[in-house]
Write a protein that holds these residues in place. Structure first.
Motif, PDB file in Angstrom:
ATOM      1  N   MET A  58     -10.580  -6.023  -6.619  1.00 28.23           N
ATOM      2  CA  MET A  58     -11.222  -6.327  -5.339  1.00 28.23           C
ATOM      3  C   MET A  58     -10.786  -7.697  -4.832  1.00 28.23           C
ATOM      4  N   ASP A  59     -10.761  -8.686  -5.714  1.00 26.47           N
ATOM      5  CA  ASP A  59     -10.338 -10.027  -5.304  1.00 26.47           C
ATOM      6  C   ASP A  59      -8.898 -10.007  -4.803  1.00 26.47           C
ATOM      7  N   ALA A  60      -8.030  -9.263  -5.493  1.00 27.65           N
ATOM      8  CA  ALA A  60      -6.624  -9.196  -5.080  1.00 27.65           C
ATOM      9  C   ALA A  60      -6.496  -8.532  -3.717  1.00 27.65           C
ATOM     10  N   LEU A  61      -7.279  -7.483  -3.460  1.00 27.85           N
ATOM     11  CA  LEU A  61      -7.223  -6.805  -2.159  1.00 27.85           C
ATOM     12  C   LEU A  61      -7.753  -7.710  -1.053  1.00 27.85           C
ATOM     13  N   LYS A  62      -8.823  -8.448  -1.328  1.00 32.71           N
ATOM     14  CA  LYS A  62      -9.355  -9.380  -0.332  1.00 32.71           C
ATOM     15  C   LYS A  62      -8.356 -10.492  -0.032  1.00 32.71           C
ATOM     16  N   GLN A  63      -7.712 -10.978  -1.071  1.00 34.03           N
ATOM     17  CA  GLN A  63      -6.714 -12.035  -0.871  1.00 34.03           C
ATOM     18  C   GLN A  63      -5.530 -11.527  -0.059  1.00 34.03           C
ATOM     19  N   SER A  64      -5.171 -10.265  -0.257  1.00 37.59           N
ATOM     20  CA  SER A  64      -4.070  -9.711   0.534  1.00 37.59           C
ATOM     21  C   SER A  64      -4.455  -9.654   2.011  1.00 37.59           C
ATOM     22  N   LEU A  65      -5.704  -9.310   2.294  1.00 36.09           N
ATOM     23  CA  LEU A  65      -6.174  -9.296   3.684  1.00 36.09           C
ATOM     24  C   LEU A  65      -6.174 -10.702   4.265  1.00 36.09           C
ATOM     25  N   GLU A  66      -6.558 -11.672   3.463  1.00 36.47           N
ATOM     26  CA  GLU A  66      -6.552 -13.065   3.933  1.00 36.47           C
ATOM     27  C   GLU A  66      -5.132 -13.545   4.227  1.00 36.47           C
ATOM     28  N   ARG A  67      -4.154 -12.945   3.562  1.00 34.44           N
ATOM     29  CA  ARG A  67      -2.747 -13.307   3.808  1.00 34.44           C
ATOM     30  C   ARG A  67      -2.162 -12.554   5.002  1.00 34.44           C
ATOM     31  N   GLU A  89      -0.952  -3.372 -13.881  1.00 30.25           N
ATOM     32  CA  GLU A  89       0.107  -2.801 -13.049  1.00 30.25           C
ATOM     33  C   GLU A  89      -0.319  -2.740 -11.582  1.00 30.25           C
ATOM     34  N   PHE A  90      -1.553  -2.304 -11.329  1.00 28.56           N
ATOM     35  CA  PHE A  90      -2.057  -2.261  -9.955  1.00 28.56           C
ATOM     36  C   PHE A  90      -2.112  -3.660  -9.355  1.00 28.56           C
ATOM     37  N   LEU A  91      -2.547  -4.626 -10.145  1.00 31.53           N
ATOM     38  CA  LEU A  91      -2.607  -6.012  -9.657  1.00 31.53           C
ATOM     39  C   LEU A  91      -1.232  -6.510  -9.253  1.00 31.53           C
ATOM     40  N   GLN A  92      -0.231  -6.231 -10.080  1.00 32.32           N
ATOM     41  CA  GLN A  92       1.125  -6.672  -9.758  1.00 32.32           C
ATOM     42  C   GLN A  92       1.623  -6.046  -8.464  1.00 32.32           C
ATOM     43  N   MET A  93       1.319  -4.777  -8.262  1.00 27.34           N
ATOM     44  CA  MET A  93       1.754  -4.104  -7.042  1.00 27.34           C
ATOM     45  C   MET A  93       1.087  -4.720  -5.818  1.00 27.34           C
ATOM     46  N   ILE A  94      -0.210  -4.982  -5.921  1.00 20.61           N
ATOM     47  CA  ILE A  94      -0.954  -5.553  -4.791  1.00 20.61           C
ATOM     48  C   ILE A  94      -0.460  -6.967  -4.481  1.00 20.61           C
ATOM     49  N   GLU A  95      -0.229  -7.756  -5.519  1.00 21.72           N
ATOM     50  CA  GLU A  95       0.151  -9.154  -5.327  1.00 21.72           C
ATOM     51  C   GLU A  95       1.567  -9.313  -4.791  1.00 21.72           C
ATOM     52  N   ARG A  96       2.432  -8.313  -4.979  1.00 25.87           N
ATOM     53  CA  ARG A  96       3.800  -8.418  -4.460  1.00 25.87           C
ATOM     54  C   ARG A  96       3.896  -8.036  -2.984  1.00 25.87           C
ATOM     55  N   ALA A  97       2.821  -7.484  -2.430  1.00 30.01           N
ATOM     56  CA  ALA A  97       2.854  -7.011  -1.048  1.00 30.01           C
ATOM     57  C   ALA A  97       3.077  -8.155  -0.076  1.00 30.01           C
ATOM     58  N   GLN A  98       3.894  -7.890   0.930  1.00 35.72           N
ATOM     59  CA  GLN A  98       4.171  -8.859   1.989  1.00 35.72           C
ATOM     60  C   GLN A  98       3.696  -8.388   3.362  1.00 35.72           C
ATOM     61  N   GLN A  99       3.586  -7.070   3.533  1.00 34.47           N
ATOM     62  CA  GLN A  99       3.246  -6.543   4.854  1.00 34.47           C
ATOM     63  C   GLN A  99       2.125  -5.511   4.830  1.00 34.47           C
ATOM     64  N   LEU A 118     -15.927  -0.147  -0.380  1.00 34.98           N
ATOM     65  CA  LEU A 118     -15.269   0.145   0.888  1.00 34.98           C
ATOM     66  C   LEU A 118     -15.875  -0.680   2.019  1.00 34.98           C
ATOM     67  N   GLU A 119     -17.184  -0.847   1.991  1.00 36.31           N
ATOM     68  CA  GLU A 119     -17.835  -1.631   3.048  1.00 36.31           C
ATOM     69  C   GLU A 119     -17.391  -3.096   2.984  1.00 36.31           C
ATOM     70  N   GLN A 120     -17.303  -3.659   1.784  1.00 36.24           N
ATOM     71  CA  GLN A 120     -16.843  -5.038   1.657  1.00 36.24           C
ATOM     72  C   GLN A 120     -15.446  -5.213   2.245  1.00 36.24           C
ATOM     73  N   LEU A 121     -14.549  -4.302   1.872  1.00 36.16           N
ATOM     74  CA  LEU A 121     -13.170  -4.416   2.344  1.00 36.16           C
ATOM     75  C   LEU A 121     -13.074  -4.155   3.839  1.00 36.16           C
ATOM     76  N   TYR A 122     -13.885  -3.237   4.334  1.00 31.66           N
ATOM     77  CA  TYR A 122     -13.928  -2.985   5.781  1.00 31.66           C
ATOM     78  C   TYR A 122     -14.315  -4.260   6.533  1.00 31.66           C
ATOM     79  N   ARG A 123     -15.288  -4.986   6.023  1.00 23.29           N
ATOM     80  CA  ARG A 123     -15.737  -6.203   6.703  1.00 23.29           C
ATOM     81  C   ARG A 123     -14.719  -7.336   6.542  1.00 23.29           C
TER      82      ARG A 123
END
Length: 393
Positions: free
Chosen positions: A258-267, A232-242, A292-297
């Protein structure tokens, strides 16, 4: 000496085996409670005092039934006041059922339980550890918080019962959390979740109360039992546009998340994560730091809430979907605990929730190079210890 080492290794092996076999059994027998989107009207609480005032008042006015599950009920004045309201209602002849997690409810002593019984309150512990797989079951908690009154009103969210949640503990100060008061068809679904837990604790089956109240806002209940929440969390993250806003007291995501959150930042999506500066359990803060440090970077904005303790559990996506419930963004909620979350789709409500989130950002310390450089040696050591404990945090 050799014998002692051998015994310790044997015990460790038995614990590992217990955990692995218990996990397999759990995954094969998880309680799946699927719910479709329905409707409900809601009120949001961010502080304990107004929540307790309304909750206690509506319990005292109940006419048909009161069904309550809290993960934790303290034996302090707030807890005593809560239990007194239940006893008063039961003495009036209104059926009152109270559940609490066996470990979270450790302050529910025999004398307290006896007083409840004498008043007519039906009390049970949920998720009582037992054999087989005792060690695994010891870690599998029922973390839900649900109240259903007369089948018409439901409360669900992150608050438990105790002085901490009123902001009266000087160690934590003001307590930031989210809780919903709901009316309409969604109440029946939350009642179904409570009654399933009651069945698990007692073997008694009951049908949820049905009241044909109308409501205008689309909502969805997500009751999880150590499965499905990651999806469910993955689906919510992957649908994000902004934009993705995450609020949680404990941040220990899986590799997939973590991979989904990083991919959202790359988008190019804005990602904000808010966690407490203070810790209320050993190692949970340190366990979060590497993630948190990984995502911050990667470009995420990380906020350490410093205006009390941050216990809110929310995920807001694009101002079009908000999740409020009992689940933390950690392995325990994802794979061990029973949790219950509510998905809200109303733009006006989400805008207000987002504004509250951004107000809390102003009361936070930025997680940045300066903060990372100031960490103590003890914190750095605890980070390494916490890596070993991630599956249980």
């Amino acid at each position: 000496m050799f014998t002692m080492i051998l015994i310790c290794l044997l015990i460790l092996l038995l614990i590992i085996l217990d955990f692995k076999l218990g996990k397999k059994s759990h995954q094969n027998n998880a309680r799946i409670l699927p719910f479709a989107e329905t409707t409900g009207d809601y009120r949001l609480y961010k502080n304990g005092a107004p929540l307790f005032e309304d909750l206690f008042q509506e319990i005292s006015e109940a006419q048909v039934q009161v069904d309550i599950f809290f993960y934790l009920i303290s034996s302090d004045q707030a807890g005593r006041d809560f239990l007194q309201v239940l006893k008063n209602k039961a003495r009036e002849g209104v059926p009152v059922r109270l559940l609490t997690d066996r470990l979270g409810g450790y302050q529910m002593s025999k004398s307290i339980r006896s007083d409840l019984k004498d008043a007519g309150v039906q009390f049970q512990f949920s998720a009582v550890p037992g054999f087989p797989y005792f060690f695994y079951k010891l870690n599998r908690r029922n973390h839900r918080k649900i109240t259903v009154i007369d089948g018409k009103i439901a409360y669900v969210g992150g608050f438990n019962i105790g002085r901490n949640y009123l902001g009266e503990n000087p160690k934590f100060g003001d307590w930031r959390d989210y809780h919903l008061r709901l009316t309409g068809p969604v109440v029946k679904e939350l009642h179904h979740v409570f009654l399933d837990d009651w069945y698990g604790a007692t073997g008694e089956k009951h049908a949820p109360s049905v009241h044909h109240a109308e409501a205008k806002h689309p909502v969805k209940v997500m009751a999880t039992d150590g499965v499905k929440l990651e999806h469910e969390f993955l689906q919510m993250i992957e649908r994000a546009q902004q934009e993705i806003l995450i609020g949680t007291p404990y941040f220990i995501p899986t590799r997939k998340l973590m991979d989904a959150l990083k991919q959202s930042l790359e988008r190019g999506i804005t990602l904000r994560i808010m966690v407490p500066l203070k810790a209320d359990h050993p190692f949970v803060k340190e366990a979060a730091i590497p993630y948190l440090e990984q995502l911050y970077r990667f470009g995420a904005h990380i906020h350490l809430y410093d205006n009390g303790f941050y216990h809110a559990k929310t995920l807001i996506v694009d101002q079009s979907l908000a999740d409020i419930g009992t689940a933390n963004f950690d392995r325990r909620s994802l794979f061990l605990n029973k949790e219950v979350n509510t998905f809200v789709y109303d733009e006006s409500f989400i805008n207000d929730l987002r504004k509250g989130y951004m107000d809390d950002v102003q009361n936070s310390i930025p997680f940045n190079e300066e903060w990372l450089a100031q960490r103590s040696l003890a914190t750095k050591i605890n980070v390494q210890i916490a890596k070993l404990l991630r599956p249980l945090l």
